[in-house]
Write a protein that holds these residues in place. Structure first.
Motif, PDB file in Angstrom:
ATOM      1  N   ARG A 152       0.813  -1.222   0.000  1.00 38.85           N
ATOM      2  CA  ARG A 152       0.000   0.000   0.000  1.00 38.85           C
ATOM      3  C   ARG A 152       0.848   1.275   0.000  1.00 38.85           C
ATOM      4  O   ARG A 152       0.329   2.365  -0.251  1.00 38.85           O
ATOM      5  CB  ARG A 152      -0.927   0.026   1.215  1.00 38.85           C
ATOM      6  CG  ARG A 152      -1.790  -1.189   1.378  1.00 38.85           C
ATOM      7  CD  ARG A 152      -3.099  -1.219   0.704  1.00 38.85           C
ATOM      8  NE  ARG A 152      -3.927  -0.049   0.839  1.00 38.85           N
ATOM      9  CZ  ARG A 152      -4.928   0.219   0.029  1.00 38.85           C
ATOM     10  NH1 ARG A 152      -5.201  -0.588  -0.975  1.00 38.85           N
ATOM     11  NH2 ARG A 152      -5.671   1.285   0.185  1.00 38.85           N
ATOM     12  N   ARG A 162       1.171   6.744  -0.847  1.00 40.62           N
ATOM     13  CA  ARG A 162       0.247   5.728  -0.343  1.00 40.62           C
ATOM     14  C   ARG A 162      -0.856   5.488  -1.360  1.00 40.62           C
ATOM     15  O   ARG A 162      -1.469   6.423  -1.881  1.00 40.62           O
ATOM     16  CB  ARG A 162      -0.378   6.153   0.973  1.00 40.62           C
ATOM     17  CG  ARG A 162      -1.459   5.162   1.474  1.00 40.62           C
ATOM     18  CD  ARG A 162      -2.009   5.520   2.832  1.00 40.62           C
ATOM     19  NE  ARG A 162      -1.007   5.471   3.862  1.00 40.62           N
ATOM     20  CZ  ARG A 162      -0.551   4.360   4.456  1.00 40.62           C
ATOM     21  NH1 ARG A 162      -1.008   3.187   4.082  1.00 40.62           N
ATOM     22  NH2 ARG A 162       0.354   4.437   5.393  1.00 40.62           N
ATOM     23  N   TYR A 190      -7.478   1.049  -5.628  1.00 38.33           N
ATOM     24  CA  TYR A 190      -6.970   0.267  -6.744  1.00 38.33           C
ATOM     25  C   TYR A 190      -8.139  -0.481  -7.360  1.00 38.33           C
ATOM     26  O   TYR A 190      -8.857  -1.184  -6.663  1.00 38.33           O
ATOM     27  CB  TYR A 190      -5.902  -0.730  -6.270  1.00 38.33           C
ATOM     28  CG  TYR A 190      -5.243  -1.460  -7.408  1.00 38.33           C
ATOM     29  CD1 TYR A 190      -4.148  -0.917  -8.061  1.00 38.33           C
ATOM     30  CD2 TYR A 190      -5.727  -2.681  -7.851  1.00 38.33           C
ATOM     31  CE1 TYR A 190      -3.545  -1.572  -9.119  1.00 38.33           C
ATOM     32  CE2 TYR A 190      -5.138  -3.347  -8.908  1.00 38.33           C
ATOM     33  CZ  TYR A 190      -4.048  -2.780  -9.536  1.00 38.33           C
ATOM     34  OH  TYR A 190      -3.453  -3.422 -10.591  1.00 38.33           O
ATOM     35  N   TYR A 223      -3.612   7.598  -5.619  1.00 39.70           N
ATOM     36  CA  TYR A 223      -2.600   7.618  -4.561  1.00 39.70           C
ATOM     37  C   TYR A 223      -2.408   9.042  -4.049  1.00 39.70           C
ATOM     38  O   TYR A 223      -2.847  10.012  -4.670  1.00 39.70           O
ATOM     39  CB  TYR A 223      -1.279   7.049  -5.084  1.00 39.70           C
ATOM     40  CG  TYR A 223      -0.665   7.859  -6.202  1.00 39.70           C
ATOM     41  CD1 TYR A 223       0.313   8.812  -5.946  1.00 39.70           C
ATOM     42  CD2 TYR A 223      -1.078   7.695  -7.523  1.00 39.70           C
ATOM     43  CE1 TYR A 223       0.868   9.568  -6.980  1.00 39.70           C
ATOM     44  CE2 TYR A 223      -0.541   8.431  -8.559  1.00 39.70           C
ATOM     45  CZ  TYR A 223       0.440   9.370  -8.274  1.00 39.70           C
ATOM     46  OH  TYR A 223       0.979  10.127  -9.288  1.00 39.70           O
TER      47      TYR A 223
END
Length: 136
Positions: A44, A59, A63, A72
């Motif tokens: 992650r 991070r 997804y 992200y």
């Protein structure tokens, strides 16, 4: 909040494009200014090294394999922004694909226009490198 976006179109099938860029750890496979990526926290979080020696920690927020996209945020890095959120996605376009990279962020110490220009250039240069990689 400022935003930036860029896209390319390619004759390569969307699934093949996603196979190259869809892994959260795949940037070194197609983005020449990020030669190193290491995953942590169960995949992650990625720690990236730029060609300039900078470290960027990001991070994964979302997804979606079926939708060929991920989002992200930047946890730390040299960019003069905060609250950065970006999405990379591949959309089928006929027999080819459209690759879209977009982001939103709050500039710190620079204007909205400067931050937008910075990330637009990053996205455009990255996608141009992807297009070259796909053509190879």
């Amino acid at each position: 909040m400022a935003t930036a976006q860029a896209f390319i179109e390619t004759a390569i099938d969307a699934d093949r494009v996603w196979q190259l860029i869809g892994g959260f750890d795949a940037l070194p496979d197609w983005l020449p200014f990020i030669p190193e990526s290491a995953l942590s926290e169960g995949g992650r979080v990625r720690t990236l090294k730029s060609v300039d020696g900078d470290t960027i920690i990001e991070r994964l927020l979302d997804y979606n394999e079926a939708g060929r996209r991920y989002s992200y945020t930047i946890l730390s890095g040299p960019a003069p922004v905060r609250d950065y959120q970006s999405t990379l996605r591949v959309v089928a376009a006929g027999s080819g694909a459209r690759v879209e990279w977009s982001g939103s962020f709050v500039p710190e110490g620079i204007s909205d226009a400067e931050a937008t220009a910075l990330f637009t250039t990053i996205y455009e240069d990255g996608l141009a490198a992807l297009k070259q990689q796909l053509a190879a």
